[in-house]
Structures are given as C-alpha cells and as structure tokens.
Design a protein around this motif. Structure first.
Motif, short mmCIF file in Angstrom:
data_model
loop_
_atom_site.label_atom_id
_atom_site.label_comp_id
_atom_site.label_asym_id
_atom_site.label_seq_id
_atom_site.Cartn_x
_atom_site.Cartn_y
_atom_site.Cartn_z
N THR A 146 0.85 -1.19 0.00
CA THR A 146 0.00 0.00 0.00
C THR A 146 0.89 1.24 0.00
O THR A 146 0.40 2.35 -0.09
N LYS A 147 2.18 1.04 0.15
CA LYS A 147 3.10 2.18 0.22
C LYS A 147 4.09 2.14 -0.93
O LYS A 147 5.26 2.46 -0.77
N MET A 148 3.61 1.70 -2.09
CA MET A 148 4.48 1.56 -3.26
C MET A 148 4.13 2.59 -4.33
O MET A 148 4.43 2.38 -5.52
N GLY A 149 3.49 3.68 -3.92
CA GLY A 149 3.18 4.75 -4.87
C GLY A 149 2.30 4.25 -6.00
O GLY A 149 1.47 3.35 -5.82
N GLY A 190 4.09 0.86 -8.10
CA GLY A 190 3.94 -0.49 -7.57
C GLY A 190 5.28 -1.17 -7.33
O GLY A 190 6.34 -0.59 -7.57
#
Lengths: 431, 431
Positions: free
Chosen positions: A230-233, A236
C-alpha cells in the motif's frame, strides 16, 4: 430510464453542455446512479472471500495426482528446498556410478515431454505429463551429446544450489557455449532435468526475468526485506523473479484483482482503488510470465482470497486467463505449481458491451483469425466446464465484436474505477 | 603471468579439478587476484562523484537553447506545473476567441516536427526542433479535421489536469474514437499540442507505461509514499510512470549503474552489489522507455552522481546509450527533458573481449546488418565527440565480434559482480 434523468446536466467536464448528451453517455450516468453505498458492497465481497476460504479448506490440500489413483500414469513436479534437490542430484549421480561399476554403463532415464505424452486431467483442471520415459545412454552415438549436456546441467545446477544464488537460462547457456552450441539445447535439457528430479524450475534456482507488478493490500518479504504494497506509490512493486525468497504474506484484502494490462493497472493504482475496496492488484502486462503466475498462486493459496480478472473482451484476453488457470502446454509437467484454479471472469465480458452501451466506434471488429481463436476456445475443456463462459464466448463469436478495457474511457477516464468496477462488484457480476 | 599462478587450484566449484584448467579460466583467476581492497576502490569512486558534482556545478544550470543565442531558430519544451499548463491552454483558447471576433477565423499555429525541421546542437549535445510552424485553420477542407482534433485534445488535457490524474495515450484515443479514427492521429496531435504549449508530455499528464526497475542506495517518494530502494528485495521497485509524483530524492551512492538487461540487473540485485559499492542500479529491460529516461535524468541532476553504463558489446547496446544520452529523433522537441548527458561507457566494450579473454565460442559473429549499424554509429556526432568510443567501435567493426553481458558467465555466474565490475571500477576503466 426516465426522460427526466436523461436531461440531468452531464457532470463530465470533457463534454460540451450545449451538445445533446449522447445516449451512451446518459446510460453511463444512469449506471452511476445505481451504485449503492460502499458498505453494502464490501459486505458482499466479504461473503465471497469467506466462500473462497471455505472451498479451499473443504477441499483440504489442493488435489494432487495421487488423490486420483493415477500416480503411475502421470508425472508432476513440485517445489523442493535446496537440500532436497541437492540430495536428488547426489542420488542420481550415485545411481549412475553404481550402474557403471556393475558394467551396465552410464545412462539417464528422461521423461518424455512430447504432446503425445501430455493429458488434461479434468479433476485437477490441469494439463499433466504421462509417465513415458526414454533412455539417454552415454555409449550411443545418437544420445552421447544429450547425455553429456544433461550431466553438465546437473553439475551446474548443483553449483548454483551450493552457492544459494539464482541464475537465468541464458547464464546457464553461456557457461559452456562449445558444448551447448545453442541456447535451445540447454533450455530443453533444463526442462528434462526438472522432470527427472521431480522438482520445479524455480527449485533449481533457474529463474525467468520478471515483468509483473503488484500494488495494494498485501505485505510480504522479498529476500528478507519487508514490502508493504500500500506504500508503493503508483509504480507499484516489481514482482520478484525468485519466488522462493518471497514469504510472510499478510493481507486484509477481500479479493485479488488480476488485470491484463498495465494501463488499467496504472488507473487503479493512481486512484488507490484498493483503499476504497480492499484488494491486491496484480498485472503481468500482457502474456503472463512465470514469476507473476507463481506469485499469484502463492497469494491465492496462502491468503485464501478469491481472484477476479479484468481482461480485454477478446479471445486473447481469455487465453491469458487460461494460462493463469490451466497452464501452458510446453510447461505441462509444472502445471500444478504454476496454475491458479478458480479465477472469476469479472470483465470486460462480451455481454458488457451492450450492458454498458460501449459506443459502436469503441468496439473493434474481430478478424477471421480472432473468430477462429474464439471458436477454438469453445472447444477447450476449461471453457466448457463453465456454462457462463460458453455463453459469453458465443456472444463474442456471434457479434464478431471485441473491446479493450480502455474502451471504458469513452465515458470518462475514471469510469473504470468509479462506476464500472464498483457496479460489477455490487452486482456480483462475475462468472 | 607466472607458471606458478596457472597451477593454482581452480576455486570454481563447477569445474573439474582433474581437467587441465583452460587458458581463459586461468586468466580469469589472475584477474581476480589483481583486485585491491574495496577501500581503495571506493576512494577512486568518491573522486569520480566529486568530479561529476563539480562539473555539474561549474556549468551552473544545464545549458539551454537561450544560452546559445539561437532561441528564435529553435524550439524546446520544458516541464511545467499543472496551473502553468492550464494557463497556457486558457491563453491559447482566448487568443482564438479574439481571432474569431476580429473576423480572422479560428486557426492553430503548430510547430513542424518533420526531420527537415530537426537539428543537432553540438553545444547541447541534443537534437532540437527548428522554429518552422504551419497554420492549421478550421475553415479549410484540408485542415478542418486536424484542427478539430487539436481542439478536442486541448479540451481533454484541460480536463485531465483539472482532475489532477494521469492517463495514457490509449485512454485519450478511446474518449472519441469517432473523431480520432485511429490512435496514430490522436498521438500525433498530442505531440503537436506539447510543442505548441511548450511543455513536456509528462506535464500534460499523459504517461507511457513503465517497464523500468530500480534498486540500491536511493530513497524517494512515489505519490507521497517513501520508497527505500535498499529494502526492495531482489525484484526492485518499479519505476513510476508519472515522474511529476516522484520527489524528495536522497542517496549516499557514489554512482548510478545503468544496466541494459534485466538478467544482469537480477544478478546485481541478488548479490546486493550496492552494499559493497554504494550505487543505484537501474534498468529499462532493453530499449529505454520514457519513464526510465525521466527517472535517470532526475536522479543524475538532483543527486549529482556519475552514471556508468553496462550494455552488451554490440551496436544495439550503444544505440541504447545514445537514446539515454541524446534522445530519439521522433521526440526531439522534448530532448532536453529526456536526456542524461555524460554517461560513461563502463562495459562490456569491444576491447574487453580480448582483455578479459572472453572465450571464442561466447563471442557472436556480427551480421552484415550489425556491421552497417556499427559503421553508421561511427558517423554519429555523439560518438565522434568521444575518441575512446570511436576506437572501441572501430575494434567492433573490424573484428566483427559482438558479445552479451552474460558472456561473462562463462567464468562463473558471479564473475560479473565479483571480478569484472570491481576490476573495472578499480582501474577507472570507463570512457
């Protein structure tokens, strides 16, 4: 639809308010108004997730060949750890040494991977290999080269496992170009070795290059690094080529959304679709590669999540689904490790073209070759088993229309994430 | 090399100790023994980084067309923020409204992107557009369609910017298939609009799909998410398609290692090469895409790091370098934003084939087409400016030998990361 609704001003900033709202656009608006609250939608998705969990649990472990009482007639490979594969190689070499000492000479027994030795097992919904083997003696002019190559590949794999590294097929080839002559020869023997030892190519630490990406509600470790997707911008996380270094999966997602194309993936990632509908979004950017297939399977099994697929409405989109679900013929011996059964076809389906009133000009005419591919699919076992799929394919072949996921952009760039997918989920419109 | 050294037992577990060590293998071992301590190597890399910083600072801002006193003859586009682009569109529309009110009708002035209107500027080391424009009046049968498409694309872009989302070229096309007829038409007008407004395609929020990956000593934000590329496992982080959402770059790397192929990338990532030699490793997996080019440029400029390139020793490898450095001809109007000047050619260079004694059978014969491509490169300005490159290319064309990065696997799978690259860095062997 009432005449009144049709006169609602078009909220789409791209359209000219003075122009008469086209019929399709107005239909798109009426669909938007059918959307219920996200909470009711999430409840139905939660139900789907529980059903998937139960079906996975009730079938206990995924069915194997041995469950079917036909183990001697068929052959599959499985994932094995480094020391198990090393032991197999050691046993094979010891066996050969004994054979030489006993005066019987040096020879490999290699399973045949020819299509005559392949078969579709409906109970497993997979293609597997029958158990035909051929002998590959060293002391025979017609097989001496292949026997030498097989010995060399076994040596190389043993070395790779000892160092605990991963290499590509091309790397293997370059270690002895004089012997292999051509990469197709080392590749073929590598598949032979995989069958011989009964382990997957990833267990041999020979990996293919990755091209898939993942984003959304999943956390996993890649070679020890904790990755929160969810924190991969928007870009991805690139799916790792070596699945054996992936572990510790955690997720609060309700489903996995498998997407054919990267353009749709980008739209979903930018709109952070997974925040509104907890899901994991995966794409292989077209034809699925081995790394993405392994990753999808691992997620489905370990997280026990339903998989919903979003592909183009054309025979090619369905073929891509078939590769994920049933495997490809040239790796049939590895089908049990690469396939993810029970993928639901969410869209874009041939019946959606009318249901969502995709404008005529966004539908593409199917070529004769497309139609043939569609008809061929109708003969495939994995299609026949699902009546809904047969119906959809018949519509496709009859109307001779295909459409890309992006055809939905004709109603606005975010129609996919704001209307089409939520409505599909609300209506449980998957097959 | 002494006879004694040649008899050193071969540490490569893949080779048979009883067999005579081949000459090339023994040479590989002698090269390994030449390696100095990592500390001395790091010092020389630190020096390279400082030199790069100084040269970037002394040239102050990167040179622009206006520095050269030829602004009226040439045209380039630049990165602009959302509100600036919106203002440009508003000004363009206002201008047209005034023109209509003044009785002069409705027309666009569109810069020509034909090759006759392109030119290489040696001072900038880039291809740029000359300032030839053509008129695109609405009230003319031959241009009415293109004028209408141009107006539509401007409207669409305005809407995309207003929502602050990103779309693909294909999405744009599908918004009005009846008008555009064919994606090549909307694509071409999109490039026109980019030139007309003087801003890059990324400023228009139209993005291409990404295929690049990055791993190593860099931290950045992707749409607000903080990404630490030392914690991205072996798969790495997918390079985001929308560079305007990338920011806050931090790094303690000494250089950027630009890699042509994903197999080499995987080897470097698995061996965590960036831990031993602090660097950032990037690949576009073959032909560079726009997203990777933008990302590389951003890193080089903001982090002020030298860029070392590892490509195949063939004309194609050098062409890939040229796209990173000088841009491709069909996007020449955008060359200043996409290019990364001053990339050092680290390897694999034609002279390395003998220097590292790459076995004959791992060298591939060049086809006539390859040789022609090599000779064409010798005529290119960006090659001619670098005498070392000319010499290397002459060796390639003369010997008619090419080699892939993976040919180094003939000395062991980790020869690339353990011997070849460290030795190259130690000897400052870049051009």
């Amino acid at each position: 639809m009432s005449e009144k609704k049709r006169r609602v001003p078009n909220p789409n900033p791209n359209s000219n308010p003075k122009k008469k709202v086209p019929k399709a656009q107005s239909h798109a608006q009426s669909l938007r108004s059918q959307l219920q609250s996200d909470a009711s939608l999430l409840a139905s998705l939660e139900k789907l997730r529980l059903e998937t969990q139960q079906s996975l649990l009730s079938s206990s472990a995924p069915r194997t060949l041995s469950d079917l009482n036909l183990p001697s007639a068929c052959r599959e490979v499985s994932d094995r750890d480094v020391s198990a594969v090393q032991s197999s190689i050691e046993r094979a070499v010891l066996g050969m040494a004994r054979s030489i000492l006993a005066g019987r000479g040096f020879s490999f027994d290699v399973p045949s991977r020819a299509s005559s030795n392949q078969m579709y097992v409906p109970e497993l919904d997979r293609i597997v290999l029958r158990d035909k083997c051929s002998s590959r003696p060293f002391a025979n002019l017609s097989t001496v080269r292949k026997a030498t190559i097989t010995a060399k590949v076994l040596t190389l794999i043993y070395g790779v496992l000892q160092r605990n590294i991963h290499v590509t097929k091309r790397d293997l080839f370059y270690t002895d170009v004089k012997l292999f002559q051509d990469q197709s020869q080392s590749d073929a023997v590598l598949d032979d070795v995989s069958c011989m030892l009964g382990c997957t190519r990833s267990s041999l630490h020979v990996v293919a290059s990755e091209k898939g990406v993942v984003v959304g509600r999943v956390i996993f470790t890649d070679d020890g690094d904790r990755i929160d997707c969810t924190k991969m911008g928007i870009g991805g996380k690139a799916i790792p080529p070596n699945i054996d270094r992936v572990g510790n999966l955690e997720s609060d997602a309700l489903f996995i959304l498998l997407v054919e194309k990267d353009a749709a993936f980008m739209r979903l990632a930018e709109d952070r679709f997974y925040n509104r509908f907890p899901c994991i979004i995966v794409t292989a950017k077209g034809q699925p590669d081995v790394a993405t297939r392994l990753f999808l399977r691992k997620m489905k099994i370990e997280l026990k999540l339903p998989v919903l697929a979003l592909v183009d409405s054309d025979p090619y989109g369905l073929k891509i689904l078939s590769v994920y679900m049933c495997g490809s013929k040239n790796m049939s011996y590895d089908s049990s490790n690469l396939t993810t059964p029970d993928i639901k076809w969410l869209g874009v389906r041939p019946s959606d073209l009318d249901k969502y009133q995709i404008p005529e000009q966004c539908r593409l005419p199917m070529t004769d070759q497309d139609v043939k591919a569609g008809k061929d699919l109708l003969e495939e076992d994995f299609v026949k088993r699902n009546k809904g799929w047969v119906k959809e394919l018949e519509i496709m072949v009859k109307t001779r229309h295909k459409a890309e996921i992006q055809a939905l952009s004709s109603f606005g760039f975010q129609y996919l994430t704001e209307v089409y997918l939520p409505l599909k989920l609300q209506q449980k419109d998957w097959l």
